[in-house]
Design a protein around this motif. Structure first.
Motif, PDB file in Angstrom:
ATOM      1  N   UNK A 103       6.439   6.118  -1.093  1.00  0.00           N
ATOM      2  CA  UNK A 103       5.848   7.355  -1.615  1.00  0.00           C
ATOM      3  C   UNK A 103       4.515   7.078  -2.294  1.00  0.00           C
ATOM      4  N   UNK A 104       4.460   6.014  -3.093  1.00  0.00           N
ATOM      5  CA  UNK A 104       3.217   5.674  -3.784  1.00  0.00           C
ATOM      6  C   UNK A 104       2.134   5.250  -2.790  1.00  0.00           C
ATOM      7  N   UNK A 105       2.547   4.567  -1.722  1.00  0.00           N
ATOM      8  CA  UNK A 105       1.570   4.204  -0.678  1.00  0.00           C
ATOM      9  C   UNK A 105       0.976   5.460  -0.070  1.00  0.00           C
ATOM     10  N   UNK A 106       1.825   6.447   0.200  1.00  0.00           N
ATOM     11  CA  UNK A 106       1.319   7.706   0.753  1.00  0.00           C
ATOM     12  C   UNK A 106       0.382   8.392  -0.233  1.00  0.00           C
TER      13      UNK A 106
ATOM     14  N   UNK B 200      20.273  -5.055   4.127  1.00  0.00           N
ATOM     15  CA  UNK B 200      18.971  -4.582   3.703  1.00  0.00           C
ATOM     16  C   UNK B 200      18.297  -5.604   2.808  1.00  0.00           C
ATOM     17  N   UNK B 201      17.021  -5.410   2.559  1.00  0.00           N
ATOM     18  CA  UNK B 201      16.288  -6.290   1.654  1.00  0.00           C
ATOM     19  C   UNK B 201      16.754  -6.026   0.224  1.00  0.00           C
ATOM     20  N   UNK B 202      17.013  -7.098  -0.506  1.00  0.00           N
ATOM     21  CA  UNK B 202      17.575  -6.942  -1.844  1.00  0.00           C
ATOM     22  C   UNK B 202      16.601  -7.339  -2.948  1.00  0.00           C
TER      23      UNK B 202
ATOM     24  N   UNK C  11      11.119  -6.026  -0.962  1.00  0.00           N
ATOM     25  CA  UNK C  11      11.116  -4.586  -0.690  1.00  0.00           C
ATOM     26  C   UNK C  11       9.701  -4.025  -0.796  1.00  0.00           C
ATOM     27  N   UNK C  12       8.999  -4.400  -1.864  1.00  0.00           N
ATOM     28  CA  UNK C  12       7.632  -3.917  -2.069  1.00  0.00           C
ATOM     29  C   UNK C  12       6.713  -4.425  -0.955  1.00  0.00           C
ATOM     30  N   UNK C  13       6.850  -5.690  -0.585  1.00  0.00           N
ATOM     31  CA  UNK C  13       6.009  -6.262   0.473  1.00  0.00           C
ATOM     32  C   UNK C  13       6.241  -5.549   1.799  1.00  0.00           C
TER      33      UNK C  13
ATOM     34  N   UNK D 239       7.499  -2.509   2.211  1.00  0.00           N
ATOM     35  CA  UNK D 239       7.013  -1.132   2.080  1.00  0.00           C
ATOM     36  C   UNK D 239       5.505  -1.053   2.247  1.00  0.00           C
ATOM     37  N   UNK D 240       4.793  -2.000   1.647  1.00  0.00           N
ATOM     38  CA  UNK D 240       3.340  -2.044   1.790  1.00  0.00           C
ATOM     39  C   UNK D 240       2.943  -2.316   3.239  1.00  0.00           C
ATOM     40  N   UNK D 241       3.688  -3.224   3.878  1.00  0.00           N
ATOM     41  CA  UNK D 241       3.384  -3.566   5.262  1.00  0.00           C
ATOM     42  C   UNK D 241       3.544  -2.378   6.191  1.00  0.00           C
ATOM     43  N   UNK D 242       4.661  -1.647   6.024  1.00  0.00           N
ATOM     44  CA  UNK D 242       4.913  -0.498   6.894  1.00  0.00           C
ATOM     45  C   UNK D 242       3.985   0.671   6.599  1.00  0.00           C
ATOM     46  N   UNK D 243       3.279   0.610   5.491  1.00  0.00           N
ATOM     47  CA  UNK D 243       2.343   1.679   5.141  1.00  0.00           C
ATOM     48  C   UNK D 243       0.901   1.260   5.393  1.00  0.00           C
ATOM     49  N   UNK D 244       0.491   0.154   4.789  1.00  0.00           N
ATOM     50  CA  UNK D 244      -0.897  -0.292   4.878  1.00  0.00           C
ATOM     51  C   UNK D 244      -1.214  -0.897   6.242  1.00  0.00           C
ATOM     52  N   UNK D 245      -0.253  -1.636   6.831  1.00  0.00           N
ATOM     53  CA  UNK D 245      -0.492  -2.296   8.116  1.00  0.00           C
ATOM     54  C   UNK D 245       0.053  -1.492   9.286  1.00  0.00           C
ATOM     55  N   UNK D 246       0.365  -0.243   9.047  1.00  0.00           N
ATOM     56  CA  UNK D 246       0.931   0.610  10.091  1.00  0.00           C
ATOM     57  C   UNK D 246      -0.106   1.658  10.501  1.00  0.00           C
TER      58      UNK D 246
END
Length: 207
Positions: free
Chosen positions: A47-50, A108-110, A115-117, A119-126
Motif C-alpha cells: 500500500x505504501x509503495x502505491x 509464506x515469508x516470515x 517481506x518488505x524486500x 513487497x518493494x520488488x513486486x512494486x518498484x521492479x514490476x
C-alpha cells in the motif's frame, strides 16, 4: 473542476479497475494471507509503495518515464529477472512437497526484512504495477485541476489500502483448504506459471 467527493470517487474507481486484476503483486499478497504470515506488514508495504508511486505519477513521473525509453527498458529487464526468480522459487516449492511438513505447511515469508524486500520488488521492479500506478493513475491524476488532485490521489491510494489489507486478511480464510501439501503444490505451480508468463511478456515488450 469537480467536487472533492467526485474527484475522490474518480480516483477510487480508477484504481479499482486497475489493481483488482490478478498479477504478481496480488499473488504475493494472497499467498502471504493464505499462509497467515506477516499479513499486516505485507499489505502495508504494498500500500505504501502505491502511495509513493501514485504520488510520483501525479507529480509528473509518468511523463518522465514516457520520455525515457532507455529507463523503461532497464526497468522491464529488471522486472523480468525478478519475476523469473520468484517463479523459480515457487516452482521449486511445488516440485518438493516434502518440505511442507506439519511445521512448515505455511510457506509464506516470515522475516520482516524479507517481506518488505519482496513487497518493494513486486512494486518498484514490476513494470505492470508501475504502468498502473505511475503512468495511468499518475497521468490521469495530473490532468485533474490542481485543487482536485489531492482528492483524486486520496481516492486512488485509499482503494489501494482497502484492497491489499482485504486481500491479505480475507485470503487467510482459505487456510483450511491448504492444510495438505498438495494444495500448496497446486498454488505454487499456478504462481510459478503466472510469474513465468509475466516475465515472458516483459521480455517481449523490450525485444
Amino acid at each position: 473542476m469537480s467536487t472533492p467527493l467526485a474527484a475522490t470517487l474518480n480516483g477510487f474507481a480508477l484504481c479499482a479497475s486497475l489493481i483488482m486484476a490478478i498479477g504478481a503483486q496480488n499473488a504475493f499478497v494472497m499467498r502471504q494471507g493464505i499462509a497467515r504470515k506477516q499479513q499486516f506488514l505485507t499489505a502495508l508495504t504494498c500500500s505504501l509503495c502505491d502511495l509513493v508511486l501514485m504520488s510520483a505519477g501525479v507529480l509528473g513521473m509518468g511523463k518522465i518515464l514516457q520520455s525515457m525509453p532507455q529507463l523503461q527498458f532497464w526497468m522491464a529487464l529488471g522486472g523480468a529477472l525478478f519475476v523469473f526468480a520468484y517463479g523459480a522459487l515457487a516452482l521449486k516449492k511445488s516440485l518438493h512437497p516434502e518440505t511442507l511438513d506439519s511445521k512448515q505447511l505455511q510457506q509464506g515469508l516470515d522475516r520482516p526484512w524479507a517481506v518488505v524486500a519482496a513487497g518493494l520488488g513486486f512494486s518498484i521492479l514490476n513494470p505492470h504495477a508501475l504502468l498502473d500506478t505511475v503512468v495511468l493513475v499518475g497521468g490521469i491524476g495530473a490532468q485533474q485541476a490542481s485543487i482536485d488532485q489531492p482528492f483524486f490521489l486520496l481516492g486512488a491510494v485509499g482503494f489501494s489500502f482497502v484492497w491489499f489489507f482485504s486481500l491479505a486478511f480475507a485470503a487467510s480464510q482459505l487456510s483450511p483448504w491448504f492444510a495438505k501439501p498438495m494444495a500448496w503444490r497446486i498454488l505454487d505451480g499456478l504462481i510459478a506459471l503466472m510469474m513465468f508468463a509475466i516475465g515472458v511478456s516483459l521480455l517481449r515488450s523490450i525485444y
